[in-house]
Design a protein around this motif. Structure first.
Motif, mmCIF file in Angstrom:
data_model
loop_
_atom_site.group_PDB
_atom_site.id
_atom_site.type_symbol
_atom_site.label_atom_id
_atom_site.label_comp_id
_atom_site.label_asym_id
_atom_site.label_seq_id
_atom_site.Cartn_x
_atom_site.Cartn_y
_atom_site.Cartn_z
ATOM 1 N N ASP A 214 0.840 -1.195 0.000
ATOM 2 C CA ASP A 214 0.000 0.000 0.000
ATOM 3 C C ASP A 214 0.880 1.252 0.000
ATOM 4 O OD1 ASP A 214 -2.956 1.065 0.745
ATOM 5 O OD2 ASP A 214 -1.416 2.286 1.713
ATOM 6 N N PRO A 215 0.733 2.141 -0.986
ATOM 7 C CA PRO A 215 1.642 3.294 -1.084
ATOM 8 C C PRO A 215 1.543 4.255 0.084
ATOM 9 C CG PRO A 215 -0.133 3.454 -2.699
ATOM 10 C CD PRO A 215 -0.204 2.079 -2.117
ATOM 11 N N VAL A 216 0.358 4.388 0.680
ATOM 12 C CA VAL A 216 0.215 5.291 1.823
ATOM 13 C C VAL A 216 0.983 4.748 3.023
ATOM 14 C CG1 VAL A 216 -1.410 6.270 3.482
ATOM 15 C CG2 VAL A 216 -1.979 6.217 1.045
ATOM 16 N N LEU A 217 0.833 3.446 3.285
ATOM 17 C CA LEU A 217 1.532 2.854 4.427
ATOM 18 C C LEU A 217 3.036 2.804 4.196
ATOM 19 C CD1 LEU A 217 -0.823 -0.069 5.520
ATOM 20 C CD2 LEU A 217 -0.582 2.223 6.501
ATOM 21 N N LEU A 218 3.451 2.576 2.963
ATOM 22 C CA LEU A 218 4.884 2.595 2.676
ATOM 23 C C LEU A 218 5.474 3.975 2.970
ATOM 24 C CD1 LEU A 218 4.960 0.547 -0.654
ATOM 25 C CD2 LEU A 218 6.019 -0.131 1.515
ATOM 26 N N ARG A 219 4.755 4.995 2.556
ATOM 27 C CA ARG A 219 5.226 6.364 2.795
ATOM 28 C C ARG A 219 5.212 6.690 4.292
ATOM 29 N NH1 ARG A 219 1.988 10.838 1.385
ATOM 30 N NH2 ARG A 219 0.672 9.322 0.315
ATOM 31 N N HIS A 220 4.171 6.254 4.984
ATOM 32 C CA HIS A 220 4.087 6.444 6.435
ATOM 33 C C HIS A 220 5.267 5.767 7.127
ATOM 34 C CE1 HIS A 220 2.409 6.778 10.443
ATOM 35 N NE2 HIS A 220 2.364 5.463 10.579
ATOM 36 N N LEU A 221 5.600 4.577 6.693
ATOM 37 C CA LEU A 221 6.708 3.827 7.276
ATOM 38 C C LEU A 221 8.037 4.565 7.070
ATOM 39 C CD1 LEU A 221 7.559 1.158 8.639
ATOM 40 C CD2 LEU A 221 7.645 0.121 6.359
ATOM 41 N N LEU A 222 8.235 5.115 5.877
ATOM 42 C CA LEU A 222 9.461 5.867 5.618
ATOM 43 C C LEU A 222 9.576 7.076 6.540
ATOM 44 C CD1 LEU A 222 9.709 5.945 1.713
ATOM 45 C CD2 LEU A 222 11.110 4.643 3.302
ATOM 46 N N TRP A 223 8.459 7.765 6.740
ATOM 47 C CA TRP A 223 8.520 8.966 7.572
ATOM 48 C C TRP A 223 8.725 8.632 9.045
ATOM 49 C CZ3 TRP A 223 9.512 13.804 6.386
ATOM 50 C CH2 TRP A 223 9.396 14.168 5.044
ATOM 51 N N ILE A 224 8.251 7.473 9.497
ATOM 52 C CA ILE A 224 8.600 7.041 10.855
ATOM 53 C C ILE A 224 10.112 6.860 10.952
ATOM 54 C CG2 ILE A 224 8.377 5.214 12.582
ATOM 55 C CD1 ILE A 224 5.615 4.615 11.503
ATOM 56 N N ALA A 225 10.688 6.212 9.926
ATOM 57 C CA ALA A 225 12.132 5.973 9.930
ATOM 58 C C ALA A 225 12.914 7.276 9.897
ATOM 59 C CB ALA A 225 12.515 5.084 8.748
ATOM 60 N N VAL A 226 12.410 8.278 9.189
ATOM 61 C CA VAL A 226 13.100 9.565 9.110
ATOM 62 C C VAL A 226 13.252 10.183 10.493
ATOM 63 C CG1 VAL A 226 12.825 11.957 8.300
ATOM 64 C CG2 VAL A 226 12.523 10.045 6.712
ATOM 65 N N THR A 227 12.286 9.911 11.389
ATOM 66 C CA THR A 227 12.342 10.486 12.736
ATOM 67 C C THR A 227 13.136 9.634 13.713
ATOM 68 O OG1 THR A 227 10.324 9.366 13.531
ATOM 69 C CG2 THR A 227 10.043 11.464 12.349
ATOM 70 N N ALA A 228 13.653 8.486 13.262
ATOM 71 C CA ALA A 228 14.280 7.535 14.183
ATOM 72 C C ALA A 228 15.779 7.754 14.362
ATOM 73 C CB ALA A 228 14.024 6.105 13.697
ATOM 74 N N GLY A 229 16.363 8.685 13.603
ATOM 75 C CA GLY A 229 17.750 9.034 13.850
ATOM 76 C C GLY A 229 18.789 8.134 13.231
ATOM 77 N N ARG A 230 18.432 7.393 12.208
ATOM 78 C CA ARG A 230 19.386 6.541 11.512
ATOM 79 C C ARG A 230 19.334 6.833 10.010
ATOM 80 N NH1 ARG A 230 21.286 6.055 15.698
ATOM 81 N NH2 ARG A 230 21.635 4.207 16.988
ATOM 82 N N PRO A 231 20.452 6.644 9.276
ATOM 83 C CA PRO A 231 20.405 6.786 7.821
ATOM 84 C C PRO A 231 19.393 5.827 7.211
ATOM 85 C CG PRO A 231 22.675 6.706 8.586
ATOM 86 C CD PRO A 231 21.815 6.349 9.766
ATOM 87 N N LEU A 232 18.850 6.214 6.073
ATOM 88 C CA LEU A 232 17.821 5.432 5.402
ATOM 89 C C LEU A 232 18.297 5.078 3.999
ATOM 90 C CD1 LEU A 232 14.944 4.277 5.147
ATOM 91 C CD2 LEU A 232 14.155 6.601 4.610
ATOM 92 N N GLN A 233 18.425 3.795 3.721
ATOM 93 C CA GLN A 233 18.818 3.309 2.405
ATOM 94 C C GLN A 233 17.563 3.060 1.570
ATOM 95 O OE1 GLN A 233 21.166 -0.188 3.168
ATOM 96 N NE2 GLN A 233 22.974 0.990 3.752
ATOM 97 N N LEU A 234 17.530 3.665 0.391
ATOM 98 C CA LEU A 234 16.375 3.547 -0.493
ATOM 99 C C LEU A 234 16.749 2.732 -1.717
ATOM 100 C CD1 LEU A 234 15.032 7.230 -0.408
ATOM 101 C CD2 LEU A 234 14.125 5.248 0.828
#
Length: 380
Positions: A214-234
Motif C-alpha cells: 500500500d503506497p500510503v503505508l509505505l510512505r508512512h513507514l518511511l517517515w517514521i524511519a526519518v524520525t528515528a535518527g538513523r540513515p535510510l537506504q532507499l
C-alpha cells in the motif's frame, strides 16, 4: 599505483550455510544479476556474464585453483573444502573490514525455491574476521507487526514503537518503497486519517504473510524511519532514481541521510541527486560487479557527476561469498585504473587520488553511519 584501504561494505546480506550444486549456485548468480530466481535458459549459463567471468577470475586462486578455471572444477573444489572453509577463505581475502548487513532478505527469498539459510551479522563478521552491524529492512518489520497486531490502532502504535526500538541497535534502515511505488505519488507524510484508512483496508484484505504494497503505508513507514535518527537506504531497483527526488527534497534539513541503493543502469541520475541534496548519497554497490571488465568506465561516469564525499562502496552481495570477493576486487581494480590514469595525465595529484580512494572505500561510510575506524589494517 593507488592503494585502496580496508573496505566498508555498506550494504550486503549474509552468506549461505548450505552446500550448493551447480544449478543452485547459478540460480544465486542469476538472482544477483537481475532479481530472477529462475535457472538459465537451456543451453546457456549464468557464468557467461560479466559477474560469472569475474567470479572465475578472482575466486579460484583463493581456493587453490588457477584463475578462469571451469565452473565445474571450481564448484568441486568448493565442495571439497566445505561451505564453511570456502566461505572463510573467500571472505577473509576480500579486504572488507566492516559489513553492514541487511537482515530482511530471507523474507524476500521465501517461496522462491532458493536456499535462505543466511548468516546473520555476527556470524558473517566472525567468518570474515571483520566487524559487522545490522541494517533493518522496514517492510518485513511492518509485515511482522501486522501478523501480531489485532487492530488498526494496535498496528500503528506497535509499528512506530518497533521502528524506534530497532534504531537502538541498527546502524541504518533499508526500504524498497521506491520499488513498490510507495513514492510514486507524493513525497510528503500522509495525514493521520489517510494512514488509518489505508491500514484498515490493508489489514482487512491482507492474506497471511502478505507483503506491504500500500503506497500510503509505505510512505508512512518511511517517515517514521526519518524520525528515528538513523540513515535510510532507499532501493531504486532498475527504476530512475528521479522517482525519489521529491522525497529527497522533502526530507532535506531533517538530519536523516538518504543512501540510494542499486541505481544501475541509472547511476548517472543517482550521482546527480547526490550533488543536488546535501543529505543524499549513492551506493556503488553491485553496479561495478555487474559490469565486470567495463567497471572502470561505469565508475568514471559516476565520478563525473557525484561529489566524491557522497559515494559509498558496497557489494550488495547475498548468498554467495564469491560476490563479496568479486565486488571488492572489481572495485579496487576499477578505482586504481580510473584514478591512476588521471594521476598519470597530471589531472590529479597522487595525494588527492589516494585521499578520494580512501573516502569511497570506507571513510564516507564511517562518517554517514558513525562507525569507528578498525583497530587493525587490511588483511589482503
Amino acid at each position: 599505483m593507488i592503494d585502496t584501504p580496508s573496505l566498508v561494505d555498506q550494504y550486503c546480506h549474509g552468506v549461505l550455510r548450505t552446500e550448493l550444486g551447480l544449478g543452485t549456485f547459478e540460480a544465486h548468480l542469476g538472482a544477483q544479476l537481475g532479481g530472477s530466481t529462475a535457472l538459465p535458459a537451456a543451453g546457456t549459463t549464468f557464468f557467461d556474464t560479466q559477474t560469472g567471468f569475474a567470479v572465475r577470475r578472482w575466486c579460484p586462486p583463493l581456493l587453490g585453483l588457477e584463475p578462469h578455471c571451469p565452473p565445474a572444477r571450481y564448484l568441486a573444489r568448493r565442495r571439497e573444502l566445505g561451505v564453511a572453509e570456502a566461505g572463510r577463505r573467500l571472505l577473509r581475502a576480500s579486504g572488507i573490514a566492516t559489513y553492514l548487513v541487511d537482515t530482511g532478505l530471507p523474507d524476500q527469498l521465501a517461496g522462491t525455491g532458493l536456499p535462505d539459510d543466511l548468516t546473520g551479522p555476527a556470524e558473517l563478521g566472525t567468518t570474515g574476521a571483520a566487524e559487522a552491524h545490522e541494517i533493518v529492512r522496514l517492510e518485513p518489520l511492518a509485515e511482522q507487526i501486522a501478523d501480531t497486531s489485532g487492530t488498526v490502532d494496535a498496528f500503528l502504535a506497535n509499528l512506530a514503537e518497533a521502528v524506534h526500538g530497532a534504531a537502538v541497535n541498527a546502524v541504518a534502515f533499508a526500504s524498497v518503497a521506491g520499488v513498490r511505488q510507495g513514492l510514486a505519488y507524493t513525497p510528503e507524510p500522509p495525514g493521520p486519517g489517510e494512514v488509518r484508512g489505508a491500514a484498515g483496508r490493508w489489514l482487512a484484505g491482507r492474506p497471511a504473510g502478505g507483503r506491504l504494497t500500500d503506497p500510503v503505508l509505505l510512505r508512512h513507514l518511511l517517515w517514521i524511519a526519518v524520525t528515528a535518527g538513523r540513515p535510510l537506504q532507499l532501493h531504486t531497483g532498475d527504476r530512475d532514481p528521479a522517482s525519489v527526488a521529491g522525497f529527497a527534497a522533502a526530507t532535506g534539513g531533517l538530519g536523516t541521510d538518504l543512501v540510494l541503493v542499486h541505481a544501475y543502469p541509472h547511476h548517472r541520475a543517482a550521482a546527480g541527486l547526490t550533488g543536488a541534496h546535501p543529505h543524499v548519497y549513492a551506493d556503488l554497490g553491485p553496479v561495478l560487479a555487474h559490469t565486470g571488465a567495463r567497471a572502470a568506465a561505469v565508475l568514471a561516469e559516476v565520478l563525473e557527476r557525484a561529489p566524491f564525499g557522497k559515494l559509498l562502496f558496497s557489494s550488495g552481495a547475498h548468498g554467495l561469498p564469491e560476490l563479496h570477493v568479486v565486488a571488492a576486487s572489481v572495485f579496487r581494480t576499477a578505482l586504481t585504473r580510473v584514478l591512476g590514469e588521471w594521476v598519470m595525465d597530471g589531472a590529479w595529484s597522487r595525494t588527492d587520488a589516494q585521499r578520494v580512494a580512501a573516502m569511497i572505500a570506507g571513510d564516507n561510510a564511517r562518517r554517514v553511519y558513525r562507525l569507528a575506524r578498525p583497530a587493525v589494517g587490511p588483511r589482503w
